[in-house]
Write a protein that holds these residues in place. Structure first.
Motif, mmCIF file in Angstrom:
data_model
loop_
_atom_site.group_PDB
_atom_site.id
_atom_site.type_symbol
_atom_site.label_atom_id
_atom_site.label_comp_id
_atom_site.label_asym_id
_atom_site.label_seq_id
_atom_site.Cartn_x
_atom_site.Cartn_y
_atom_site.Cartn_z
ATOM 1 N N VAL A 29 -7.490 19.075 0.696
ATOM 2 C CA VAL A 29 -7.299 18.652 -0.692
ATOM 3 C C VAL A 29 -5.848 18.874 -1.091
ATOM 4 O O VAL A 29 -5.287 19.951 -0.860
ATOM 5 N N TYR A 30 -5.238 17.865 -1.687
ATOM 6 C CA TYR A 30 -3.837 17.968 -2.087
ATOM 7 C C TYR A 30 -3.607 17.209 -3.383
ATOM 8 O O TYR A 30 -4.448 16.437 -3.848
ATOM 9 N N TYR A 31 -2.434 17.432 -3.967
ATOM 10 C CA TYR A 31 -2.065 16.836 -5.250
ATOM 11 C C TYR A 31 -1.083 15.697 -5.028
ATOM 12 O O TYR A 31 -0.203 15.783 -4.162
ATOM 13 N N GLU A 32 -1.228 14.656 -5.813
ATOM 14 C CA GLU A 32 -0.363 13.485 -5.651
ATOM 15 C C GLU A 32 1.127 13.806 -5.824
ATOM 16 O O GLU A 32 1.985 13.098 -5.311
ATOM 17 N N GLY A 33 1.454 14.875 -6.537
ATOM 18 C CA GLY A 33 2.845 15.208 -6.810
ATOM 19 C C GLY A 33 3.492 16.139 -5.812
ATOM 20 O O GLY A 33 4.595 16.638 -6.051
ATOM 21 N N GLN A 34 2.848 16.382 -4.675
ATOM 22 C CA GLN A 34 3.425 17.287 -3.675
ATOM 23 C C GLN A 34 4.536 16.606 -2.878
ATOM 24 O O GLN A 34 4.529 15.388 -2.685
ATOM 25 N N ASN A 35 5.460 17.416 -2.391
ATOM 26 C CA ASN A 35 6.577 16.904 -1.594
ATOM 27 C C ASN A 35 6.233 16.884 -0.109
ATOM 28 O O ASN A 35 6.907 17.495 0.719
ATOM 29 N N GLY A 41 3.612 29.221 2.249
ATOM 30 C CA GLY A 41 4.554 28.180 1.847
ATOM 31 C C GLY A 41 5.703 28.743 1.035
ATOM 32 O O GLY A 41 5.919 29.952 0.993
ATOM 33 N N PRO A 42 6.439 27.869 0.352
ATOM 34 C CA PRO A 42 7.650 28.257 -0.387
ATOM 35 C C PRO A 42 7.352 28.944 -1.709
ATOM 36 O O PRO A 42 6.194 29.104 -2.111
ATOM 37 N N ASP A 43 8.415 29.335 -2.406
ATOM 38 C CA ASP A 43 8.324 30.131 -3.631
ATOM 39 C C ASP A 43 7.683 29.385 -4.801
ATOM 40 O O ASP A 43 7.950 28.194 -5.029
ATOM 41 N N ILE A 44 6.871 30.113 -5.561
ATOM 42 C CA ILE A 44 6.264 29.599 -6.786
ATOM 43 C C ILE A 44 7.314 29.559 -7.895
ATOM 44 O O ILE A 44 8.068 30.521 -8.059
ATOM 45 N N PRO A 45 7.379 28.492 -8.683
ATOM 46 C CA PRO A 45 8.327 28.462 -9.811
ATOM 47 C C PRO A 45 8.053 29.618 -10.779
ATOM 48 O O PRO A 45 6.932 29.737 -11.300
ATOM 49 N N PRO A 46 9.013 30.492 -11.015
ATOM 50 C CA PRO A 46 8.789 31.652 -11.893
ATOM 51 C C PRO A 46 8.348 31.278 -13.299
ATOM 52 O O PRO A 46 7.681 32.072 -13.974
ATOM 53 N N GLY A 47 8.695 30.071 -13.756
ATOM 54 C CA GLY A 47 8.274 29.648 -15.079
ATOM 55 C C GLY A 47 6.767 29.650 -15.235
ATOM 56 O O GLY A 47 6.244 29.827 -16.346
ATOM 57 N N ILE A 48 6.030 29.463 -14.134
ATOM 58 C CA ILE A 48 4.570 29.461 -14.194
ATOM 59 C C ILE A 48 4.051 30.834 -14.623
ATOM 60 O O ILE A 48 3.049 30.931 -15.320
ATOM 61 N N TYR A 49 4.741 31.908 -14.183
ATOM 62 C CA TYR A 49 4.304 33.240 -14.610
ATOM 63 C C TYR A 49 5.233 33.840 -15.665
ATOM 64 O O TYR A 49 5.324 35.057 -15.836
ATOM 65 N N GLY A 50 5.919 32.955 -16.388
ATOM 66 C CA GLY A 50 6.645 33.366 -17.576
ATOM 67 C C GLY A 50 7.960 34.076 -17.353
ATOM 68 O O GLY A 50 8.411 34.846 -18.215
ATOM 69 N N GLU A 51 8.616 33.810 -16.226
ATOM 70 C CA GLU A 51 9.893 34.446 -15.939
ATOM 71 C C GLU A 51 10.971 33.407 -15.661
ATOM 72 O O GLU A 51 10.681 32.268 -15.290
ATOM 73 N N GLU A 52 12.206 33.822 -15.825
ATOM 74 C CA GLU A 52 13.336 32.977 -15.466
ATOM 75 C C GLU A 52 13.529 33.017 -13.957
ATOM 76 O O GLU A 52 13.301 34.034 -13.313
ATOM 77 N N ASN A 53 13.945 31.887 -13.393
ATOM 78 C CA ASN A 53 14.214 31.844 -11.960
ATOM 79 C C ASN A 53 15.551 32.491 -11.671
ATOM 80 O O ASN A 53 16.615 31.954 -11.993
ATOM 81 N N THR A 54 15.511 33.665 -11.047
ATOM 82 C CA THR A 54 16.735 34.376 -10.686
ATOM 83 C C THR A 54 16.974 34.386 -9.180
ATOM 84 O O THR A 54 18.109 34.263 -8.739
ATOM 85 N N LEU A 55 15.892 34.513 -8.388
ATOM 86 C CA LEU A 55 16.067 34.665 -6.941
ATOM 87 C C LEU A 55 15.049 33.846 -6.136
ATOM 88 O O LEU A 55 14.898 34.072 -4.938
ATOM 89 N N SER A 56 14.380 32.899 -6.780
ATOM 90 C CA SER A 56 13.385 32.083 -6.095
ATOM 91 C C SER A 56 13.986 30.768 -5.625
ATOM 92 O O SER A 56 14.871 30.214 -6.276
ATOM 93 N N GLU A 57 13.483 30.269 -4.495
ATOM 94 C CA GLU A 57 13.910 28.976 -3.951
ATOM 95 C C GLU A 57 12.714 28.023 -4.018
ATOM 96 O O GLU A 57 11.872 28.026 -3.135
ATOM 97 N N THR A 112 10.917 24.578 -3.794
ATOM 98 C CA THR A 112 11.112 23.296 -3.107
ATOM 99 C C THR A 112 9.967 22.307 -3.328
ATOM 100 O O THR A 112 10.121 21.122 -3.047
ATOM 101 N N ASP A 113 8.820 22.793 -3.802
ATOM 102 C CA ASP A 113 7.669 21.901 -3.976
ATOM 103 C C ASP A 113 6.875 22.303 -5.224
ATOM 104 O O ASP A 113 5.748 22.803 -5.130
ATOM 105 N N PRO A 114 7.449 22.094 -6.416
ATOM 106 C CA PRO A 114 6.781 22.527 -7.652
ATOM 107 C C PRO A 114 5.422 21.891 -7.861
ATOM 108 O O PRO A 114 4.511 22.529 -8.396
ATOM 109 N N GLY A 115 5.257 20.631 -7.448
ATOM 110 C CA GLY A 115 3.976 19.961 -7.618
ATOM 111 C C GLY A 115 2.853 20.666 -6.893
ATOM 112 O O GLY A 115 1.730 20.816 -7.414
ATOM 113 N N ARG A 116 3.137 21.122 -5.674
ATOM 114 C CA ARG A 116 2.129 21.852 -4.908
ATOM 115 C C ARG A 116 1.692 23.106 -5.657
ATOM 116 O O ARG A 116 0.498 23.406 -5.774
ATOM 117 N N HIS A 117 2.653 23.852 -6.182
ATOM 118 C CA HIS A 117 2.332 25.118 -6.846
ATOM 119 C C HIS A 117 1.559 24.905 -8.142
ATOM 120 O O HIS A 117 0.637 25.665 -8.451
#
Length: 366
Positions: free
Chosen positions: A68-74, A131-147, A149-154
C-alpha cells in the motif's frame, strides 16, 4: 479461436492480479492479507527473502501481501508492479491511496481516511519499513537537522499509523484498533519513529549533535563504536569496504516484552543492525520502552500498553545479510573484513530468528 480466447483471459487475469487498486476490486475474502507500506522493489525482495528462508513462517496459500502506498510518494511504483509480474510473485498485490494530505490534516479525518479504514477492515496486520527523515513540522518542530526527501510518504504513513492507534494530538479520535485490538502493527527504524510521531511523540533530529554534543565527524567517532548508531568512518576514509551502518548491542528494559513475551534471557545483549541518526525523544501516547542502547540514551524498541500486537524496533531485523554470508564489510579502516552474519555472531542471529518466530506466531493466530 480457442487460443485467442485463452490469450484474452490471460491478459484480463494479469491486469486483475497486478491491479494497483486491490481493495477496490473483487478479491478473495477468504484469504488473509498483510499490508506492506512503501512497497518498493527492495522491500518486496526483503519480505520474499524472509518468507523463502522460513524466518517469517506463513502459509502462503492463505496469507497474501498487499503493498500500500500514497500517490504523492517520491517513488515510481510501476517498478514494483513490473517486478512482481516479471518474478511471478502471485502472493503480492498493490493498492494506491489517493487524496490530499498536509501537516494540518494527518491527525484527523481526511481524504485518505475511508481508504485506510477499508484496508484495515480487510487485513490482519501491517509492516512499516525504514527510510528517510520525517518532516519535523509533522510533530510541531522546526527543521534544524533533518534531511527530508519524501514528505508525501511520511504524511501517508503517519496518518495511517494515527488512524490505527490514535494519539495525543486528537484525543477524541477513535483508533481503528479499538474494534480489532489483535491487529498486528510493527515497524523497523523509521517504522518505530513513525509510530512514535503518530501517537504524539517527538524525535531527536540528530543523535551525535543533540545527545553527545558532537558537531563534526571526528567528534562523532570519538563517541565510540559501542554508542554509534551508524558509521561515520566512510565520511573521512575512502576504503570501499567500509559499511555505512553499525552493529551494536542493545539491552532489554524491565518491560516484559522481550523477557516474558518473546522469552529471551534478561541479561542477553544481542547485536543489531543500526542505520539512523534520529531517535525517539518524547514517547508517544500508549508507548512503553522495551529496549535501550548500551548507554540507555537511545530508545531501541517500544510496545503499546493497550494493543498487545503493536510493537516496533529502532534497528533492522529484516536485513537479509544478517542471516547469510552475502558480502564482507568493516567498520574501522583497520578491521578485518567480515560478513554481517559473522560480525553479530550465532547468539545474535538466534535473537533475530526468535523475533521473527514471535511475529509468525501472531500471524498464525489472526
Amino acid at each position: 479461436m480457442k487460443k485467442f480466447i485463452l490469450s484474452i483471459l490471460f491478459v484480463c487475469l494479469t491486469i486483475f492480479s497486478f491491479s494497483q487498486n486491490f481493495f477496490h476490486e473483487e478479491f478473495n475474502h477468504r484469504k488473509k492479507y498483510l499490508i506492506l507500506t512503501n512497497p518498493t522493489v527492495r522491500n518486496i525482495q526483503t519480505m520474499n527473502f524472509l518468507v523463502s528462508r522460513n524466518l517469517l513462517q506463513l502459509r502462503t496459500n492463505k496469507v497474501k501481501f498487499v503493498g500500500v502506498y500514497y500517490e504523492g510518494q517520491n517513488y515510481d511504483f510501476s517498478k514494483t508492479k513490473d517486478y512482481i509480474e516479471k518474478k511471478g510473485l502471485t502472493n503480492y498485490f498493490l493498492h494506491e491511496v489517493k487524496g490530499k494530505l498536509t501537516e494540518d490534516n494527518v491527525f484527523t479525518e481526511n481524504d485518505c481516511s475511508s481508504d485506510i479504514e477499508t484496508i484495515f477492515e480487510n487485513s490482519i496486520g501491517v509492516f512499516f519499513f525504514g527510510g528517510p527523515d520525517i518532516p519535523p513540522g509533522i510533530y510541531g518542530e522546526e527543521n534544524t537537522l533533518s534531511e527530508v526527501t519524501d514528505p508525501g510518504r511520511h504524511l501517508f504513513e503517519v496518518t495511517t499509523m494515527f488512524h490505527l492507534l490514535g494519539g495525543s494530538q486528537n484525543k477524541e479520535f477513535e483508533a481503528l484498533l479499538t474494534s480489532n485490538p489483535k491487529y498486528l502493527v510493527t515497524g523497523f527504524c523509521l517504522g518505530l519513529q513513525t509510530m512514535n510521531v503518530a501517537t504524539g511523540g517527538t524525535l531527536i533530529q540528530d543523535i551525535p549533535s543533540e545527545v553527545y554534543n558532537a558537531n563534526s565527524v571526528e567528534d562523532a567517532l570519538a563517541i565510540g563504536r559501542r554508542d554509534l548508531h551508524r558509521n561515520y568512518w566512510q565520511e573521512i576514509n575512502e576504503d570501499s569496504l567500509l559499511m555505512g551502518i553499525n552493529l551494536h548491542t542493545i539491552q532489554f528494559s524491565e518491560h516484559p516484552f522481550f523477557g516474558n513475551t518473546i522469552r529471551m534471557a534478561k541479561g542477553w545483549h544481542p547485536r543489531v543492525y543500526s542505520s539512523h541518526h534520529q531517535a525517539i525523544e518524547k514517547l508517544g501516547q500508549g508507548l512503553e520502552v522495551t529496549a535501550w542502547s548500551p548507554d540507555q540514551k537511545i530508545i531501541e524498541a517500544v510496545a503499546h500498553q493497550n494493543f498487545k500486537n503493536v510493537f516496533s524496533v529502532q534497528f533492522h531485523p529484516e536485513v537479509p545479510a544478517l542471516y547469510e554470508d552475502l558480502f564482507e564489510r568493516k567498520f574501522h579502516p583497520e578491521d578485518r573484513p567480515m560478513s554481517y552474519n559473522e560480525m553479530i555472531g550465532k547468539q545474535s542471529v538466534r535473537f533475530h530468528e526468535k523475533y521473527w518466530e514471535y511475529i509468525s506466531d501472531i500471524i498464525k493466530k489472526l
